[in-house]
Write a protein that holds these residues in place. Structure first.
Motif, short mmCIF file in Angstrom:
data_model
loop_
_atom_site.label_atom_id
_atom_site.label_comp_id
_atom_site.label_asym_id
_atom_site.label_seq_id
_atom_site.Cartn_x
_atom_site.Cartn_y
_atom_site.Cartn_z
N GLU A 125 -1.34 4.17 -17.07
CA GLU A 125 -2.54 4.68 -17.72
C GLU A 125 -3.01 5.98 -17.08
O GLU A 125 -3.42 6.92 -17.77
CB GLU A 125 -3.65 3.64 -17.69
N THR A 126 -2.94 6.05 -15.76
CA THR A 126 -3.31 7.27 -15.05
C THR A 126 -2.40 8.42 -15.48
O THR A 126 -2.86 9.52 -15.76
CB THR A 126 -3.21 7.05 -13.52
N LYS A 127 -1.11 8.14 -15.56
CA LYS A 127 -0.14 9.15 -15.98
C LYS A 127 -0.41 9.61 -17.41
O LYS A 127 -0.37 10.80 -17.71
CB LYS A 127 1.29 8.57 -15.88
N GLU A 128 -0.70 8.65 -18.31
CA GLU A 128 -0.97 8.99 -19.70
C GLU A 128 -2.21 9.87 -19.86
O GLU A 128 -2.32 10.64 -20.81
CB GLU A 128 -1.12 7.72 -20.54
N HIS A 129 -3.13 9.78 -18.91
CA HIS A 129 -4.34 10.61 -18.93
C HIS A 129 -4.16 11.91 -18.13
O HIS A 129 -5.13 12.63 -17.91
CB HIS A 129 -5.53 9.82 -18.41
N GLY A 130 -2.93 12.18 -17.71
CA GLY A 130 -2.65 13.44 -17.02
C GLY A 130 -3.16 13.49 -15.59
O GLY A 130 -3.41 14.56 -15.05
N LEU A 161 0.83 -1.21 0.00
CA LEU A 161 0.00 0.00 0.00
C LEU A 161 0.86 1.26 0.00
O LEU A 161 0.58 2.20 -0.75
CB LEU A 161 -0.96 -0.01 1.20
N ASP A 162 1.91 1.28 0.82
CA ASP A 162 2.80 2.44 0.86
C ASP A 162 3.50 2.65 -0.48
O ASP A 162 3.58 3.78 -0.99
CB ASP A 162 3.86 2.28 1.96
N ALA A 163 4.00 1.57 -1.07
CA ALA A 163 4.71 1.67 -2.35
C ALA A 163 3.78 2.11 -3.46
O ALA A 163 4.15 2.95 -4.29
CB ALA A 163 5.35 0.33 -2.71
N SER A 164 2.56 1.59 -3.49
CA SER A 164 1.64 1.99 -4.55
C SER A 164 1.18 3.44 -4.38
O SER A 164 1.02 4.16 -5.37
CB SER A 164 0.44 1.04 -4.64
N ARG A 165 1.03 3.90 -3.13
CA ARG A 165 0.69 5.32 -2.90
C ARG A 165 1.83 6.21 -3.38
O ARG A 165 1.61 7.22 -4.05
CB ARG A 165 0.42 5.57 -1.41
N ALA A 166 3.07 5.85 -3.03
CA ALA A 166 4.22 6.66 -3.44
C ALA A 166 4.37 6.66 -4.95
O ALA A 166 4.61 7.71 -5.56
CB ALA A 166 5.50 6.12 -2.79
N ALA A 167 4.22 5.50 -5.58
CA ALA A 167 4.34 5.41 -7.04
C ALA A 167 3.22 6.18 -7.73
O ALA A 167 3.45 6.86 -8.74
CB ALA A 167 4.33 3.96 -7.48
N SER A 168 2.01 6.11 -7.18
CA SER A 168 0.87 6.83 -7.76
C SER A 168 1.01 8.33 -7.60
O SER A 168 0.62 9.09 -8.48
CB SER A 168 -0.44 6.36 -7.12
N ARG A 222 3.74 9.98 -7.60
CA ARG A 222 4.78 10.45 -8.52
C ARG A 222 4.49 10.05 -9.97
O ARG A 222 5.30 10.32 -10.85
CB ARG A 222 6.13 9.85 -8.11
N SER A 223 3.39 9.34 -10.17
CA SER A 223 3.06 8.79 -11.50
C SER A 223 4.23 8.00 -12.07
O SER A 223 4.59 8.12 -13.22
CB SER A 223 2.65 9.91 -12.46
N ASP A 224 4.82 7.16 -11.21
CA ASP A 224 6.01 6.39 -11.56
C ASP A 224 5.70 4.90 -11.53
O ASP A 224 5.79 4.26 -10.47
CB ASP A 224 7.14 6.72 -10.60
N PRO A 225 5.36 4.29 -12.68
CA PRO A 225 5.04 2.87 -12.69
C PRO A 225 6.24 1.97 -12.40
O PRO A 225 6.07 0.79 -12.13
CB PRO A 225 4.50 2.63 -14.09
N HIS A 226 7.44 2.51 -12.43
CA HIS A 226 8.64 1.72 -12.14
C HIS A 226 9.29 2.11 -10.82
O HIS A 226 10.49 1.92 -10.63
CB HIS A 226 9.64 1.83 -13.31
N HIS A 227 8.48 2.66 -9.92
CA HIS A 227 8.97 3.01 -8.59
C HIS A 227 9.62 1.77 -7.99
O HIS A 227 9.05 0.68 -8.00
CB HIS A 227 7.79 3.48 -7.73
N PRO A 228 10.85 1.88 -7.47
CA PRO A 228 11.59 0.70 -7.00
C PRO A 228 10.92 -0.07 -5.86
O PRO A 228 11.12 -1.27 -5.74
CB PRO A 228 12.95 1.27 -6.57
N ASP A 229 10.13 0.60 -5.04
CA ASP A 229 9.51 -0.11 -3.92
C ASP A 229 8.39 -1.05 -4.36
O ASP A 229 8.03 -1.96 -3.61
CB ASP A 229 8.97 0.89 -2.89
N LEU A 230 7.86 -0.86 -5.55
CA LEU A 230 6.79 -1.76 -6.01
C LEU A 230 7.28 -3.20 -6.06
O LEU A 230 6.61 -4.11 -5.58
CB LEU A 230 6.26 -1.31 -7.37
#
Length: 188
Positions: free
Chosen positions: A101-106, A66-73, A75-83
């Motif tokens: 996809e979220t990032k691509e939609h701004g 949950l923490d990693a997905s919140r941090a990645a979301s 930053r809009s970073d699908p390759h966040h290292p904690d994932l």
């Protein structure tokens, strides 16, 4: 009339013998009988301790997820290292695709997601070992917003809902979250 294929009979008898010893008169193979627990109280205590340790490790992996997905979301970073520290496929790929996809939609996620997970099932005899987790997620403060304006994306509000996840123990001993589903139609 005599059997013309003695090897078939031998094979069938061996197979039936193996099935008979594996079935053990309808006993649940995952659960030791009460008599076994009474004769081997240390083994039962060890099993309970192992299940508790697995549950704790799985909950730690879930919190990390949950923490990693919140941090990645955020930053809009699908390759966040904690994932990759807390997730395994197929869930890892699904989360990365959703963030991309979220990032691509701004858009991006902001705010706080409140979690209250519990372990519902520990399966140490499964291959691989797994732990089932049930959670009541409170997403009322966790918003999908446009990255440029920080305005909430219409129709994306969420409240409290049920979520389930599976933690799997991998050969290196790590517990990773390999499956997860948000049941947004099931409030909690």
């Amino acid at each position: 009339m005599r059997a013309r294929h003695p090897r078939r009979w031998t094979t069938c008898l061996v197979a039936l013998t193996l099935l008979g010893t594996g079935a053990a008169c309808g006993a649940d193979p995952e659960r030791p009988s009460r008599a076994t627990e009474e004769r081997h109280p240390v083994a039962a205590e060890d099993r309970k301790a192992a299940e508790e340790a697995a549950g704790k490790a799985a909950l730690a992996a879930y919190a990390g997820y949950l923490d990693a997905s919140r941090a990645a979301s955020a930053r809009s970073d699908p390759h966040h290292p904690d994932l990759a520290k807390y997730l395994a496929d197929p869930l890892l790929t699904r989360v990365r695709l959703a963030i991309r996809e979220t990032k691509e939609h701004g858009a991006m996620r902001t705010g706080k997601l409140v979690s209250d997970p519990t372990v519902t099932l520990v399966s140490l005899d499964a291959v691989p070992a797994s732990v089932e987790i049930q959670d009541c997620l409170d997403a009322t403060g966790y918003k999908l917003v446009y990255a440029k304006t920080r305005k909430v994306v219409p129709g994306t509000g969420a409240g409290r809902h049920l979520a389930t996840a599976t933690a799997t123990r991998y050969p290196d001993g790590r517990w990773l979250i390999s499956a997860g589903v948000a049941h947004e139609d099931q409030p909690c």
